[in-house]
Design a protein around this motif. Sequence first.
Motif, short mmCIF file in Angstrom:
data_model
loop_
_atom_site.label_atom_id
_atom_site.label_comp_id
_atom_site.label_asym_id
_atom_site.label_seq_id
_atom_site.Cartn_x
_atom_site.Cartn_y
_atom_site.Cartn_z
N ASN A 10 6.29 49.55 20.48
CA ASN A 10 6.36 50.79 19.71
C ASN A 10 5.02 51.14 19.10
O ASN A 10 4.59 52.30 19.10
CB ASN A 10 7.38 50.66 18.59
N GLN A 11 4.37 50.14 18.54
CA GLN A 11 3.12 50.43 17.85
C GLN A 11 1.98 50.64 18.85
O GLN A 11 1.06 51.40 18.56
CB GLN A 11 2.82 49.37 16.79
N ALA A 12 2.07 50.05 20.03
CA ALA A 12 1.10 50.35 21.09
C ALA A 12 1.23 51.83 21.46
O ALA A 12 0.25 52.55 21.64
CB ALA A 12 1.36 49.48 22.31
N ARG A 13 2.49 52.27 21.52
CA ARG A 13 2.77 53.67 21.85
C ARG A 13 2.16 54.60 20.80
O ARG A 13 1.59 55.65 21.12
CB ARG A 13 4.30 53.82 21.89
N ILE A 14 2.26 54.20 19.53
CA ILE A 14 1.72 55.04 18.46
C ILE A 14 0.18 55.00 18.48
O ILE A 14 -0.47 56.03 18.30
CB ILE A 14 2.33 54.62 17.11
N LEU A 15 -0.38 53.83 18.76
CA LEU A 15 -1.85 53.75 18.88
C LEU A 15 -2.34 54.64 20.02
O LEU A 15 -3.38 55.29 19.92
CB LEU A 15 -2.30 52.31 19.15
N TRP A 16 -1.57 54.64 21.10
CA TRP A 16 -1.92 55.54 22.22
C TRP A 16 -1.98 56.98 21.71
O TRP A 16 -2.91 57.74 22.02
CB TRP A 16 -0.89 55.39 23.34
N GLY A 17 -0.99 57.35 20.91
CA GLY A 17 -0.95 58.71 20.34
C GLY A 17 -2.16 59.00 19.46
O GLY A 17 -2.60 60.13 19.34
N MET A 18 -2.69 57.93 18.84
CA MET A 18 -3.88 58.11 17.98
C MET A 18 -5.16 58.26 18.83
O MET A 18 -6.22 58.53 18.28
CB MET A 18 -4.08 56.88 17.10
#
Length: 464
Positions: free
Chosen positions: A140-148
């Motif tokens: 999940n947090q990899a996904r959010i970092l991708w969004g960043m």
Amino acid sequence: MEMEQWAFPTRYDQDYLPDPGSPYWFPVRETMDPAERDAAVLVRLREVMDYAYSTSSFYRRKWDAAGLKPADITSFEAFEQVPVVTKAEMRESQATHPPFGDYLCCDESEVHHIHGTSGTTGAPTAFALGRRDWEVIADNQARILWGMGVRPGDTVFVAALFSLYLGSWGAMTAAERLRCRVLPFGAGAQGMTARAVTWLARVKPAAFYATPSYALRLAEVAEQEKIDPREFGLKVMFFSGEPGASIPTVRRAIEDAFGATVIDCGTMAEMTPFMSASATAGTPDGMLLWQDIVWHEVCDPASFRTVPYGSEGTPVYTHLERTSQPMIRLASNDLTRWVMEDNPCGRTYPKLPDGVYGRIDDMIHIRGENVYPTEVDNFLRGVPDYGGEHRIVVRRTGSMDEMIVRAETTLPPGERSGFESTTGAGLQSLLGVRVTFESVDAHTLERAEHKARRVVDEREHTRR
Ligand code: 8LH
């Protein structure tokens, strides 16, 4: 509508990476009609509650007492009736069922990491993170970092405490899952900030994680070492743990010092994946609420019913994927405002346009007014010749409460009278209360290595 890898219990494909050209990790989930997403979430809320009801005496007791069953949750109105979980209840549960409390919903042998509160005030609380949960958190947090805007191969410099604090470990595991290079530098040890400057200048990472206070501290130390933080070449700086990245003048100070995009994120350690509230490269201001990862509500702090978009309230969080210690309506005691509008990045999530501006407990009640410490921070950072640090002291003199703001200035002692009178008057008109303003030399107030504590409420001692 099919949503990518949407299942409970959750297990994500560990080899999945999005199309390199896509701004989204899961394009469907992130851009779908919010009503359709909400419908899927409602089904999931029932599943998570069913799971918690059957595996934990804590939730069973709590919901039986409220006369509700997971099957009753057929609408969000019904979900809002679910009593909130408080930190006090968790402490109590851990005291009677040590070490993890009777809200641990998996077998103890499944626990993969133990973290906890620092326990500086009262008994510490232990966080048990299951093995599969840790993997899901990373995803999940990899996904959010991708969004960043962080990408595989980027170096991610983690400059926060590696200890009980979950923030650093959560950032690290996310960056690993994203196939980044992680530099788990840490913070808090003697001389470590000067060493961080050296390492940043040498490694030139793409991304950086810390608390906002610590980034400003780092910029000061870099200046003392005669190194321009812009030379680190950082692309993205993401922050959590305290207000700052959404306080306009603090954000600008970090952007100016480092020349990087500043991203605010973070809910609570119990809620890890705590980045579920996070800005993105395309919507860099405020924080989006990634509702398919954690269900975020902004509620009236007395009734715990959601407030309409546009209003202020307190965040209440519910895990949609955790199976170790799922939090179902955890009361944060923080303050924020939420809106639903078109986001430039195309994600259809609600947003906290001003981030989380503070804790209800930290709001200063003085002579009938409420003062947010972040307002003082925002104001002072915009004042020319401010030295970068301050304290707010509240004390009782006779029967009157008095507020003293002590701020650093870069001006020499003989040349401060204009600074003192204009800053004091400006604060007074902003806050609507009488303020005694004092200036002190720059670099004399202690800097935070973690989360800043700038309010000294001496009335607390008077009351005891
Ligand atoms: C924030 C923010 C933010 C947290 N803006 N206030 O860092 C995220 C997790 C790991 C964390 O800090 O958890 P912890 O130590 O339990 O503290 C949670 C509290 O920290 C939260 O309730 C807020 O008061 C504050 N916080 N991130 C403003 N981006």
